[in-house]
Write a protein that holds these residues in place. Structure first.
Motif, PDB file in Angstrom:
ATOM      1  N   ALA B  47       0.832  -1.211   0.000  1.00  0.00           N
ATOM      2  CA  ALA B  47       0.000   0.000   0.000  1.00  0.00           C
ATOM      3  C   ALA B  47       0.865   1.259   0.000  1.00  0.00           C
ATOM      4  O   ALA B  47       0.401   2.343  -0.371  1.00  0.00           O
ATOM      5  CB  ALA B  47      -0.925  -0.006   1.212  1.00  0.00           C
ATOM      6  N   GLN B  48       2.134   1.135   0.447  1.00  0.00           N
ATOM      7  CA  GLN B  48       3.070   2.266   0.425  1.00  0.00           C
ATOM      8  C   GLN B  48       3.853   2.322  -0.887  1.00  0.00           C
ATOM      9  O   GLN B  48       4.761   3.144  -1.031  1.00  0.00           O
ATOM     10  CB  GLN B  48       4.052   2.162   1.602  1.00  0.00           C
ATOM     11  CG  GLN B  48       3.359   2.289   2.941  1.00  0.00           C
ATOM     12  CD  GLN B  48       4.313   2.226   4.134  1.00  0.00           C
ATOM     13  OE1 GLN B  48       3.896   2.431   5.257  1.00  0.00           O
ATOM     14  NE2 GLN B  48       5.584   1.940   3.913  1.00  0.00           N
ATOM     15  N   GLY B  49       3.540   1.407  -1.793  1.00  0.00           N
ATOM     16  CA  GLY B  49       4.217   1.403  -3.080  1.00  0.00           C
ATOM     17  C   GLY B  49       5.503   0.595  -3.101  1.00  0.00           C
ATOM     18  O   GLY B  49       6.272   0.681  -4.053  1.00  0.00           O
ATOM     19  N   TRP B  50       5.735  -0.192  -2.047  1.00  0.00           N
ATOM     20  CA  TRP B  50       6.947  -1.024  -2.010  1.00  0.00           C
ATOM     21  C   TRP B  50       6.574  -2.451  -2.367  1.00  0.00           C
ATOM     22  O   TRP B  50       5.685  -3.038  -1.760  1.00  0.00           O
ATOM     23  CB  TRP B  50       7.560  -1.042  -0.612  1.00  0.00           C
ATOM     24  CG  TRP B  50       8.004   0.286  -0.098  1.00  0.00           C
ATOM     25  CD1 TRP B  50       8.315   1.405  -0.813  1.00  0.00           C
ATOM     26  CD2 TRP B  50       8.182   0.653   1.291  1.00  0.00           C
ATOM     27  NE1 TRP B  50       8.678   2.424   0.032  1.00  0.00           N
ATOM     28  CE2 TRP B  50       8.609   2.001   1.317  1.00  0.00           C
ATOM     29  CE3 TRP B  50       8.033  -0.028   2.503  1.00  0.00           C
ATOM     30  CZ2 TRP B  50       8.871   2.676   2.511  1.00  0.00           C
ATOM     31  CZ3 TRP B  50       8.301   0.638   3.677  1.00  0.00           C
ATOM     32  CH2 TRP B  50       8.724   1.971   3.693  1.00  0.00           C
ATOM     33  N   ASN B  51       7.302  -3.026  -3.318  1.00  0.00           N
ATOM     34  CA  ASN B  51       7.067  -4.428  -3.643  1.00  0.00           C
ATOM     35  C   ASN B  51       8.239  -5.289  -3.183  1.00  0.00           C
ATOM     36  O   ASN B  51       8.438  -6.411  -3.625  1.00  0.00           O
ATOM     37  CB  ASN B  51       6.798  -4.610  -5.140  1.00  0.00           C
ATOM     38  CG  ASN B  51       7.966  -4.129  -5.982  1.00  0.00           C
ATOM     39  OD1 ASN B  51       8.978  -3.668  -5.443  1.00  0.00           O
ATOM     40  ND2 ASN B  51       7.838  -4.247  -7.284  1.00  0.00           N
ATOM     41  N   ASP B  52       9.034  -4.747  -2.268  1.00  0.00           N
ATOM     42  CA  ASP B  52      10.199  -5.468  -1.724  1.00  0.00           C
ATOM     43  C   ASP B  52      10.453  -4.874  -0.335  1.00  0.00           C
ATOM     44  O   ASP B  52       9.842  -3.867   0.053  1.00  0.00           O
ATOM     45  CB  ASP B  52      11.419  -5.242  -2.641  1.00  0.00           C
ATOM     46  CG  ASP B  52      12.572  -6.198  -2.353  1.00  0.00           C
ATOM     47  OD1 ASP B  52      12.476  -6.999  -1.405  1.00  0.00           O
ATOM     48  OD2 ASP B  52      13.582  -6.129  -3.080  1.00  0.00           O
ATOM     49  N   SER B  53      11.354  -5.481   0.407  1.00  0.00           N
ATOM     50  CA  SER B  53      11.729  -4.920   1.707  1.00  0.00           C
ATOM     51  C   SER B  53      12.373  -3.550   1.507  1.00  0.00           C
ATOM     52  O   SER B  53      13.199  -3.371   0.607  1.00  0.00           O
ATOM     53  CB  SER B  53      12.730  -5.838   2.407  1.00  0.00           C
ATOM     54  OG  SER B  53      13.354  -5.143   3.475  1.00  0.00           O
ATOM     55  N   PRO B  54      12.038  -2.566   2.351  1.00  0.00           N
ATOM     56  CA  PRO B  54      12.729  -1.270   2.256  1.00  0.00           C
ATOM     57  C   PRO B  54      14.246  -1.417   2.435  1.00  0.00           C
ATOM     58  O   PRO B  54      15.003  -0.582   1.948  1.00  0.00           O
ATOM     59  CB  PRO B  54      12.095  -0.440   3.380  1.00  0.00           C
ATOM     60  CG  PRO B  54      11.340  -1.401   4.235  1.00  0.00           C
ATOM     61  CD  PRO B  54      10.993  -2.581   3.389  1.00  0.00           C
ATOM     62  N   PHE B  55      14.672  -2.488   3.084  1.00  0.00           N
ATOM     63  CA  PHE B  55      16.116  -2.701   3.252  1.00  0.00           C
ATOM     64  C   PHE B  55      16.772  -3.120   1.931  1.00  0.00           C
ATOM     65  O   PHE B  55      17.985  -3.018   1.780  1.00  0.00           O
ATOM     66  CB  PHE B  55      16.390  -3.760   4.324  1.00  0.00           C
ATOM     67  CG  PHE B  55      15.938  -3.333   5.696  1.00  0.00           C
ATOM     68  CD1 PHE B  55      16.381  -2.149   6.253  1.00  0.00           C
ATOM     69  CD2 PHE B  55      15.058  -4.120   6.430  1.00  0.00           C
ATOM     70  CE1 PHE B  55      15.968  -1.749   7.519  1.00  0.00           C
ATOM     71  CE2 PHE B  55      14.638  -3.733   7.703  1.00  0.00           C
ATOM     72  CZ  PHE B  55      15.096  -2.539   8.243  1.00  0.00           C
ATOM     73  N   ASN B  56      15.980  -3.628   1.000  1.00  0.00           N
ATOM     74  CA  ASN B  56      16.506  -3.902  -0.344  1.00  0.00           C
ATOM     75  C   ASN B  56      16.339  -2.682  -1.245  1.00  0.00           C
ATOM     76  O   ASN B  56      17.210  -2.383  -2.062  1.00  0.00           O
ATOM     77  CB  ASN B  56      15.792  -5.108  -0.960  1.00  0.00           C
ATOM     78  CG  ASN B  56      16.164  -6.412  -0.265  1.00  0.00           C
ATOM     79  OD1 ASN B  56      17.200  -6.512   0.391  1.00  0.00           O
ATOM     80  ND2 ASN B  56      15.318  -7.414  -0.405  1.00  0.00           N
ATOM     81  N   ILE B  57      15.211  -1.972  -1.079  1.00  0.00           N
ATOM     82  CA  ILE B  57      14.938  -0.805  -1.932  1.00  0.00           C
ATOM     83  C   ILE B  57      15.948   0.310  -1.646  1.00  0.00           C
ATOM     84  O   ILE B  57      16.389   0.999  -2.562  1.00  0.00           O
ATOM     85  CB  ILE B  57      13.487  -0.311  -1.694  1.00  0.00           C
ATOM     86  CG1 ILE B  57      12.479  -1.400  -2.110  1.00  0.00           C
ATOM     87  CG2 ILE B  57      13.231   0.986  -2.478  1.00  0.00           C
ATOM     88  CD1 ILE B  57      11.032  -1.067  -1.737  1.00  0.00           C
ATOM     89  N   TYR B  58      16.318   0.464  -0.375  1.00  0.00           N
ATOM     90  CA  TYR B  58      17.260   1.520   0.034  1.00  0.00           C
ATOM     91  C   TYR B  58      18.544   0.865   0.546  1.00  0.00           C
ATOM     92  O   TYR B  58      18.662   0.517   1.719  1.00  0.00           O
ATOM     93  CB  TYR B  58      16.611   2.408   1.103  1.00  0.00           C
ATOM     94  CG  TYR B  58      15.268   2.960   0.656  1.00  0.00           C
ATOM     95  CD1 TYR B  58      15.202   3.880  -0.395  1.00  0.00           C
ATOM     96  CD2 TYR B  58      14.080   2.562   1.242  1.00  0.00           C
ATOM     97  CE1 TYR B  58      13.976   4.373  -0.846  1.00  0.00           C
ATOM     98  CE2 TYR B  58      12.854   3.060   0.806  1.00  0.00           C
ATOM     99  CZ  TYR B  58      12.811   3.964  -0.240  1.00  0.00           C
ATOM    100  OH  TYR B  58      11.611   4.451  -0.684  1.00  0.00           O
ATOM    101  N   PRO B  59      19.511   0.683  -0.353  1.00  0.00           N
ATOM    102  CA  PRO B  59      20.688  -0.134  -0.012  1.00  0.00           C
ATOM    103  C   PRO B  59      21.472   0.370   1.203  1.00  0.00           C
ATOM    104  O   PRO B  59      21.962  -0.443   1.994  1.00  0.00           O
ATOM    105  CB  PRO B  59      21.547  -0.071  -1.283  1.00  0.00           C
ATOM    106  CG  PRO B  59      20.579   0.240  -2.378  1.00  0.00           C
ATOM    107  CD  PRO B  59      19.533   1.114  -1.761  1.00  0.00           C
ATOM    108  N   ALA B  60      21.597   1.698   1.387  1.00  0.00           N
ATOM    109  CA  ALA B  60      22.361   2.191   2.537  1.00  0.00           C
ATOM    110  C   ALA B  60      21.664   1.776   3.833  1.00  0.00           C
ATOM    111  O   ALA B  60      22.322   1.378   4.803  1.00  0.00           O
ATOM    112  CB  ALA B  60      22.506   3.716   2.480  1.00  0.00           C
TER     113      ALA B  60
END
Lengths: 199, 199
Positions: B47-60
């Motif tokens: 629902a937030q537009g993420w189709n993966d873990s935020p830890f993968n989407i934002y590498p840092a």
């Protein structure tokens, strides 16, 4: 080896407020040196595709943050009043903080800006607000404002933001002890422990 | 008034691992009741537009998380081995956890799944892995698997995820004490304090 913690903060950042208010006293009590490191989150968030605070982009996270901040500030005896606009633009204040760091008055200035933002509901991008803070610290406000706008000083803040990115920093507040990174107000104690052990 | 904390967890969630491993013993020591609340982050992130873990989407953020997890697990005496795939699909395990919660064996099962995921590098979406865990707990694994796949049980997990959203939950682990929400492994102590004071 010097025991030292670097405190990376952004004036718009909510959780940087309780961290900034206690970091100096806690570092002193722990016998750990403190280096103030103003930087800008804007370019870092922008690179992640955010053009606003994630607390605004993700409302559930934002609602939680304000409640969590209220509990934290309450426990710390800090006034918290939601800024009239969030996030505020901390660019000018950060430029001044670069000078203050060199000249040894960062602590009082940084705390003053955070109190103005999160307790005083003042606009910290307003030069009159910044001048008032400088006057209160006994500084020559026009001189400081002029020097803060020197292109070399502006560049130093940009370089410091790049240095933050190079250290893996993605949010504020962050703490570094050498190469070790700690993120968040609630990691301050751990960062100081780490610095103590690394000494 | 009952002193009670609800522990909201998702099997794919890294920080839920150290929380899950200590929550039952800490709640008992604090004299606070514990309710296990498995839920799914997928629909919330989606629902937030993420189709993966935020830890993968934002590498840092992801690099930091693994380092932070290593420090936390080290301090807690927990083995941490990065899963072969991250995040893992915890749907089947969460369905079983719904039954385990009703039947009073959630603690052992939940800890078993987290250890399999984050210490054992096992695929927790693999039914053979789940059956092994159930056998180790003395359960009739085929029977549990069948009941966990009952449409009514599947629906209960969906409803529980909606309940989580209704409580303002946006990540895992989370803790609730009545209407009060705490997010993150590092808020467990505070949630237990809150429950104690609310009693």
């Amino acid at each position: 080896m010097t025991q030292q913690v670097e405190f990376w903060f952004e004036f718009a950042s909510t959780y940087s407020y309780p961290a900034a208010m206690r970091v100096e006293a806690m570092a002193r009590a722990a016998g750990v040196g403190l280096v103030w490191r103003p930087f800008l989150l804007g370019p870092i968030f922008g690179a992640q595709g955010w053009n606003d605070s994630p607390f605004n982009i993700y409302p559930a996270k934002g609602r939680y943050m304000w409640r969590d901040m209220a509990r934290i500030c309450d426990a710390q005896g800090l006034v918290l009043k939601e800024p009239l606009r969030f996030p505020q633009n901390g660019l000018k204040a950060a430029r001044i903080a670069m000078l203050a760091t060199d000249e040894g008055w960062a602590g009082d200035f940084v705390r003053g800006v955070y109190l103005a933002n999160f307790a005083g509901q003042k606009d910290i991008s307003d030069e009159a607000v910044l001048r008032d803070l400088l006057h209160a610290l006994g500084k020559d406000a026009p001189d400081v404002m002029t020097r803060s706008n020197d292109p070399a000083n502006k560049d130093r803040l940009k370089v410091q933001t790049q240095t933050a990115i190079g250290k893996g920093i993605f949010g504020a507040p962050s703490f570094t002890v050498g190469e070790e990174l700690f993120w968040g107000n609630d990691r301050l104690e751990q960062a100081l422990d780490w610095a103590g052990k690394s000494a």
